[in-house]
Design a protein around this motif. Structure first.
Motif, PDB file in Angstrom:
ATOM      1  N   ILE A 214       0.834  -1.206   0.000  1.00 27.91           N
ATOM      2  CA  ILE A 214       0.000   0.000   0.000  1.00 27.91           C
ATOM      3  C   ILE A 214       0.867   1.254   0.000  1.00 27.91           C
ATOM      4  N   THR A 215       1.918   1.267   0.811  1.00 27.29           N
ATOM      5  CA  THR A 215       2.732   2.482   0.917  1.00 27.29           C
ATOM      6  C   THR A 215       3.560   2.735  -0.335  1.00 27.29           C
ATOM      7  N   ARG A 216       3.899   1.689  -1.089  1.00 27.09           N
ATOM      8  CA  ARG A 216       4.589   1.914  -2.370  1.00 27.09           C
ATOM      9  C   ARG A 216       3.695   2.714  -3.321  1.00 27.09           C
ATOM     10  N   THR A 217       2.414   2.350  -3.373  1.00 28.96           N
ATOM     11  CA  THR A 217       1.467   3.105  -4.197  1.00 28.96           C
ATOM     12  C   THR A 217       1.350   4.535  -3.674  1.00 28.96           C
ATOM     13  N   ARG A 218       1.219   4.665  -2.356  1.00 33.09           N
ATOM     14  CA  ARG A 218       1.114   6.004  -1.752  1.00 33.09           C
ATOM     15  C   ARG A 218       2.301   6.875  -2.131  1.00 33.09           C
ATOM     16  N   ASP A 219       3.510   6.344  -2.011  1.00 35.08           N
ATOM     17  CA  ASP A 219       4.712   7.135  -2.270  1.00 35.08           C
ATOM     18  C   ASP A 219       4.846   7.500  -3.750  1.00 35.08           C
ATOM     19  N   LYS A 220       4.478   6.557  -4.641  1.00 37.88           N
ATOM     20  CA  LYS A 220       4.577   6.844  -6.073  1.00 37.88           C
ATOM     21  C   LYS A 220       3.592   7.933  -6.484  1.00 37.88           C
ATOM     22  N   VAL A 221       2.359   7.843  -5.989  1.00 32.50           N
ATOM     23  CA  VAL A 221       1.363   8.859  -6.338  1.00 32.50           C
ATOM     24  C   VAL A 221       1.724  10.193  -5.700  1.00 32.50           C
ATOM     25  N   ALA A 222       2.240  10.169  -4.472  1.00 30.71           N
ATOM     26  CA  ALA A 222       2.631  11.405  -3.808  1.00 30.71           C
ATOM     27  C   ALA A 222       3.698  12.132  -4.616  1.00 30.71           C
ATOM     28  N   ALA A 223       4.674  11.391  -5.145  1.00 29.52           N
ATOM     29  CA  ALA A 223       5.718  11.993  -5.979  1.00 29.52           C
ATOM     30  C   ALA A 223       5.134  12.564  -7.262  1.00 29.52           C
ATOM     31  N   SER A 224       4.173  11.832  -7.846  1.00 34.79           N
ATOM     32  CA  SER A 224       3.540  12.295  -9.083  1.00 34.79           C
ATOM     33  C   SER A 224       2.735  13.567  -8.842  1.00 34.79           C
ATOM     34  N   LEU A 225       1.994  13.612  -7.724  1.00 41.33           N
ATOM     35  CA  LEU A 225       1.206  14.800  -7.401  1.00 41.33           C
ATOM     36  C   LEU A 225       2.116  15.991  -7.136  1.00 41.33           C
ATOM     37  N   ALA A 226       3.232  15.754  -6.459  1.00 41.50           N
ATOM     38  CA  ALA A 226       4.169  16.834  -6.178  1.00 41.50           C
ATOM     39  C   ALA A 226       4.773  17.372  -7.468  1.00 41.50           C
ATOM     40  N   ALA A 227       5.105  16.458  -8.402  1.00 40.08           N
ATOM     41  CA  ALA A 227       5.671  16.880  -9.683  1.00 40.08           C
ATOM     42  C   ALA A 227       4.656  17.681 -10.495  1.00 40.08           C
ATOM     43  N   SER A 228       3.402  17.234 -10.484  1.00 39.24           N
ATOM     44  CA  SER A 228       2.348  17.947 -11.216  1.00 39.24           C
ATOM     45  C   SER A 228       2.133  19.335 -10.639  1.00 39.24           C
ATOM     46  N   HIS A 229       2.157  19.426  -9.313  1.00 35.84           N
ATOM     47  CA  HIS A 229       1.981  20.717  -8.650  1.00 35.84           C
ATOM     48  C   HIS A 229       3.132  21.661  -8.993  1.00 35.84           C
ATOM     49  N   SER A 230       4.358  21.114  -8.999  1.00 35.43           N
ATOM     50  CA  SER A 230       5.528  21.927  -9.331  1.00 35.43           C
ATOM     51  C   SER A 230       5.467  22.414 -10.769  1.00 35.43           C
ATOM     52  N   GLU A 231       5.070  21.507 -11.687  1.00 37.31           N
ATOM     53  CA  GLU A 231       4.973  21.876 -13.099  1.00 37.31           C
ATOM     54  C   GLU A 231       3.906  22.948 -13.313  1.00 37.31           C
ATOM     55  N   ALA A 232       2.769  22.814 -12.599  1.00 38.22           N
ATOM     56  CA  ALA A 232       1.697  23.812 -12.722  1.00 38.22           C
ATOM     57  C   ALA A 232       2.180  25.170 -12.216  1.00 38.22           C
TER      58      ALA A 232
END
Length: 243
Positions: A214-232
């Motif tokens: 479960i936490t592997r999914t959490r960490d991967k999505v968290a990184a993706s959301l952070a990258a999307s926020h930074s790009e925006a």
């Protein structure tokens, strides 16, 4: 003319179909987070009338998958770092209890069901073969069934209902995890190791493997959301993100 009970049954079938299709499209991110849900567009998408669509939207609002904004209508619930962490951490805690009880109580029928669920899941591809940018609906269904099979012997309807609600909410993040960039996971091995530990009644090992899963999914999505926020943020500032 159909009898009143027949009309009622037909209406219930339509309502169930609308709810099932709309929920599936939201969970698999065919309808993306924060996307507007206009009734007319949904009528055309699913080929049914206004009533079952509105009924489905109201049900999904109660489940937290849809939001209703005053004077703006319905939209798919947004995703966020805070919601992701709260959801996944809550899921770890609830599934830890449910999985422990299931391993303590499960019998031969539970073992056979778990083996069957893993076999079906292992035969599916995570990515939709007709759309490489989307999660496979068949994989999503078998993935849900596998995790439900793991905890199915816990003998607590209340706990199972809470777990199912959290799992469904988390499934959107699973879809985003698959769609996001990043290293691929060997999910077949992850599920196989979890299944073997469960069947061997290695309780502590199974609980730890499930937590890591479960936490592997959490960490991967968290990184993706952070990258999307930074790009925006870069785009709003008029700068191009680094390649």
């Amino acid at each position: 003319m159909p009898s009143s009970p027949a009309r009622s049954s037909a209406a219930q079938t339509l309502n169930a179909s609308a709810l099932s299709q709309l929920r599936s499209d939201i969970i698999t991110c065919r309808l993306m987070p924060n996307e507007r849900l206009r009734v007319e567009a949904l009528r055309e998408r699913y080929g049914m009338g206004t009533s079952p669509i509105r009924e489905a939207l109201m049900r999904l609002e109660a489940e937290g998958l849809v939001e209703l904004e005053q004077n703006k209508g319905f939209r798919v619930s947004e995703v966020s770092q805070a919601n992701l962490l709260d959801l996944m951490n809550s899921r770890v805690e609830i599934e830890t209890i449910a999985l422990r009880w299931s391993l303590e109580k499960g019998g031969v029928a539970w073992e056979a069901n778990l083996l069957s669920a893993f076999h079906r899941l292992s035969r599916q591809k995570k990515v939709d073969p007709t759309n490489p940018d989307a999660i496979s609906e068949a994989w999503s269904r078998e993935h849900s069934d596998f995790h439900a099979a793991l905890v199915s012997a816990c003998a607590s309807p209340t706990l199972m209902a809470i777990r199912a609600r959290l799992f469904e909410q988390a499934d959107r993040y699973v879809a985003l995890s698959i769609m996001s960039s990043g290293p691929l996971r060997d999910d077949v091995t992850e599920h196989k190791q979890l299944m073997r530990a469960a069947l061997n009644r290695e309780i502590d090992k199974a609980l730890e493997l499930n937590r890591l899963h479960i936490t592997r999914t959490r960490d991967k999505v968290a990184a993706s959301l952070a990258a999307s926020h930074s790009e925006a943020g870069l785009q709003s500032a008029g700068r191009k993100p680094a390649k």
